[in-house]
Design an enzyme around this catalytic site. Sequence first.
Site, PDB file in Angstrom:
ATOM      1  N   SER A   1       0.824  -1.213   0.000  1.00  0.00           N
ATOM      2  CA  SER A   1       0.000   0.000   0.000  1.00  0.00           C
ATOM      3  C   SER A   1       0.855   1.259   0.000  1.00  0.00           C
ATOM      4  O   SER A   1       0.411   2.304  -0.467  1.00  0.00           O
ATOM      5  CB  SER A   1      -0.882   0.038   1.248  1.00  0.00           C
ATOM      6  OG  SER A   1      -1.651  -1.119   1.349  1.00  0.00           O
TER       7      SER A   1
ATOM      8  N   HIS B   1      -0.908  -2.559  -7.324  1.00  0.00           N
ATOM      9  CA  HIS B   1      -1.683  -2.260  -6.112  1.00  0.00           C
ATOM     10  C   HIS B   1      -3.184  -2.359  -6.367  1.00  0.00           C
ATOM     11  O   HIS B   1      -3.785  -1.472  -6.970  1.00  0.00           O
ATOM     12  CB  HIS B   1      -1.292  -0.860  -5.605  1.00  0.00           C
ATOM     13  CG  HIS B   1      -1.959  -0.497  -4.317  1.00  0.00           C
ATOM     14  ND1 HIS B   1      -2.373   0.777  -4.024  1.00  0.00           N
ATOM     15  CD2 HIS B   1      -2.296  -1.249  -3.244  1.00  0.00           C
ATOM     16  CE1 HIS B   1      -2.931   0.785  -2.826  1.00  0.00           C
ATOM     17  NE2 HIS B   1      -2.899  -0.428  -2.334  1.00  0.00           N
TER      18      HIS B   1
ATOM     19  N   GLU C   1      -3.246   0.388  -9.268  1.00  0.00           N
ATOM     20  CA  GLU C   1      -2.122   1.299  -9.512  1.00  0.00           C
ATOM     21  C   GLU C   1      -0.906   0.461  -9.906  1.00  0.00           C
ATOM     22  O   GLU C   1      -0.576  -0.512  -9.213  1.00  0.00           O
ATOM     23  CB  GLU C   1      -1.802   2.103  -8.241  1.00  0.00           C
ATOM     24  CG  GLU C   1      -2.867   3.127  -7.877  1.00  0.00           C
ATOM     25  CD  GLU C   1      -2.593   3.814  -6.536  1.00  0.00           C
ATOM     26  OE1 GLU C   1      -2.967   4.987  -6.383  1.00  0.00           O
ATOM     27  OE2 GLU C   1      -2.023   3.181  -5.619  1.00  0.00           O
TER      28      GLU C   1
ATOM     29  N   ASN D   1      -3.692   6.060  -1.659  1.00  0.00           N
ATOM     30  CA  ASN D   1      -3.478   5.951  -0.214  1.00  0.00           C
ATOM     31  C   ASN D   1      -2.980   7.249   0.408  1.00  0.00           C
ATOM     32  O   ASN D   1      -3.225   7.515   1.579  1.00  0.00           O
ATOM     33  CB  ASN D   1      -2.498   4.819   0.101  1.00  0.00           C
ATOM     34  CG  ASN D   1      -3.243   3.586   0.564  1.00  0.00           C
ATOM     35  OD1 ASN D   1      -4.160   3.680   1.375  1.00  0.00           O
ATOM     36  ND2 ASN D   1      -2.885   2.447   0.028  1.00  0.00           N
TER      37      ASN D   1
HETATM   38  P1  NAD Z   1      -3.456  -9.951   5.880  1.00  0.00           P
HETATM   39  O1  NAD Z   1      -2.832  -9.794   7.223  1.00  0.00           O
HETATM   40  O2  NAD Z   1      -4.916 -10.110   5.762  1.00  0.00           O
HETATM   41  O3  NAD Z   1      -2.779 -11.194   5.116  1.00  0.00           O
HETATM   42  C1  NAD Z   1      -1.388 -11.369   5.030  1.00  0.00           C
HETATM   43  C2  NAD Z   1      -1.111 -12.859   4.817  1.00  0.00           C
HETATM   44  O4  NAD Z   1       0.286 -13.003   4.521  1.00  0.00           O
HETATM   45  C3  NAD Z   1      -1.400 -13.718   6.055  1.00  0.00           C
HETATM   46  O5  NAD Z   1      -2.222 -14.807   5.682  1.00  0.00           O
HETATM   47  C4  NAD Z   1      -0.007 -14.194   6.509  1.00  0.00           C
HETATM   48  O6  NAD Z   1      -0.022 -15.517   7.040  1.00  0.00           O
HETATM   49  C5  NAD Z   1       0.761 -14.141   5.209  1.00  0.00           C
HETATM   50  N1  NAD Z   1       2.205 -13.982   5.366  1.00  0.00           N
HETATM   51  C6  NAD Z   1       2.859 -13.201   6.231  1.00  0.00           C
HETATM   52  N2  NAD Z   1       4.189 -13.295   6.022  1.00  0.00           N
HETATM   53  C7  NAD Z   1       4.359 -14.134   4.994  1.00  0.00           C
HETATM   54  C8  NAD Z   1       5.488 -14.636   4.288  1.00  0.00           C
HETATM   55  N3  NAD Z   1       6.733 -14.258   4.617  1.00  0.00           N
HETATM   56  N4  NAD Z   1       5.295 -15.498   3.274  1.00  0.00           N
HETATM   57  C9  NAD Z   1       4.039 -15.872   2.943  1.00  0.00           C
HETATM   58  N5  NAD Z   1       2.922 -15.440   3.553  1.00  0.00           N
HETATM   59  C10 NAD Z   1       3.096 -14.578   4.569  1.00  0.00           C
HETATM   60  O7  NAD Z   1      -2.923  -8.683   5.022  1.00  0.00           O
HETATM   61  P2  NAD Z   1      -3.639  -7.971   3.787  1.00  0.00           P
HETATM   62  O8  NAD Z   1      -4.645  -7.004   4.297  1.00  0.00           O
HETATM   63  O9  NAD Z   1      -4.036  -9.004   2.791  1.00  0.00           O
HETATM   64  O10 NAD Z   1      -2.427  -7.095   3.216  1.00  0.00           O
HETATM   65  C11 NAD Z   1      -1.423  -7.680   2.399  1.00  0.00           C
HETATM   66  C12 NAD Z   1      -0.700  -6.585   1.634  1.00  0.00           C
HETATM   67  O11 NAD Z   1      -1.651  -5.895   0.812  1.00  0.00           O
HETATM   68  C13 NAD Z   1      -0.039  -5.508   2.499  1.00  0.00           C
HETATM   69  O12 NAD Z   1       1.141  -5.089   1.885  1.00  0.00           O
HETATM   70  C14 NAD Z   1      -1.081  -4.392   2.533  1.00  0.00           C
HETATM   71  O13 NAD Z   1      -0.518  -3.135   2.777  1.00  0.00           O
HETATM   72  C15 NAD Z   1      -1.630  -4.498   1.120  1.00  0.00           C
HETATM   73  N6  NAD Z   1      -2.992  -3.982   0.907  1.00  0.00           N
HETATM   74  C16 NAD Z   1      -3.973  -4.191   1.832  1.00  0.00           C
HETATM   75  C17 NAD Z   1      -5.276  -3.711   1.597  1.00  0.00           C
HETATM   76  C18 NAD Z   1      -6.388  -3.957   2.579  1.00  0.00           C
HETATM   77  O14 NAD Z   1      -7.440  -3.297   2.447  1.00  0.00           O
HETATM   78  N7  NAD Z   1      -6.249  -4.859   3.539  1.00  0.00           N
HETATM   79  C19 NAD Z   1      -5.555  -3.028   0.404  1.00  0.00           C
HETATM   80  C20 NAD Z   1      -4.550  -2.861  -0.556  1.00  0.00           C
HETATM   81  C21 NAD Z   1      -3.257  -3.328  -0.286  1.00  0.00           C
END
Ligand code: NAD
Length: 284
Positions: free
Chosen positions: A121, A142, A154, A192
Amino acid sequence: MSTFSPKSILVIGAGVMGRGIALTCARAGYNTTLYDLNEAALPSAEAYVEKFLSSSVTRGKMTEDEKAASMARLSYTADFADLKGDLVIEAILERLDIKQDLFAKLEAQNGPDTILASNTSTIPITRIAAKLERPDKVVGMHFFNPAPIMKLVEVISGVKTSPEVAAAIFGLAEDLGKKAVMAKDEPGFIVNRVARHFYVESLLMLEEQVADHETLDKLICASGFRMGPFQLMDLIGIETNLSVTKSMYDAFFQDEKFRPSRIQQQKADAGLNGRKSGEGFYKY
Ligand code: NAD
């Protein structure tokens, strides 16, 4: 089809975003593998995919056969050795050191043409790629939450990202049915950076007891927004939203306008992370 047509897409992280991205790729016709180091995340991701596609069938958006074909194109693994393909889309937690470590391992295990995309993000793509041998193959892709529904993607070029790689990901995003935009590698990219104030200012109003979170959500929805900031933080994940704010705050050298909230920190400390944990600002 876009000119870049990967034979296989590997999605890393089966959380809120990764499961939605994997579903989006499989639904668009791509053989997709969803990986998580936490094996327990995989059945819950599979249940999410099944439920989402079933609802699409019920609403007449796809047929039973299309649902079955989408599901057949998507496989799940907790074995890192399986992660060999044309394109990786990383969606793990928002921490630079952990992303850098993962990208180094992925680069070592894959060929010179594999594109490594991050769904980060806020973290600069240039930094994620900094320690790699092939930073030209690293790009930001993104998606927005929920990934199968939200149209915008993005596409972010780091300092060393090759223009061909950015163009390939732009074309692929459009092929996934998205509206792609090229963004600069600045903290928070475009959306963001603007959206941060929606959360930060609302949390400040809560700290100052201007109104409670339900009232603030109701008023903001009444003014035309589809969701209020507290509903949205619960959807995103409180700890993820907090990590994003902290990352922006640091990236802008502790600029007060991005200061994280103690209320949000306390919720994350207590594991009250929103919908995914059953409680955040609201109970589910
Ligand atoms: P989340 O916590 O829901 O999921 C993350 C997953 O990654 C978990 O299942 C965890 O077990 C796994 N994980 C952690 N370390 C790992 C590794 N080394 N190898 C493999 N798997 C691993 O997080 P999320 O909300 O899905 O966010 C993920 C990414 O997307 C982040 O960079 C976040 O900033 C970005 N993002 C999130 C959103 C949102 O609304 N949640 C929107 C856009 C972008």
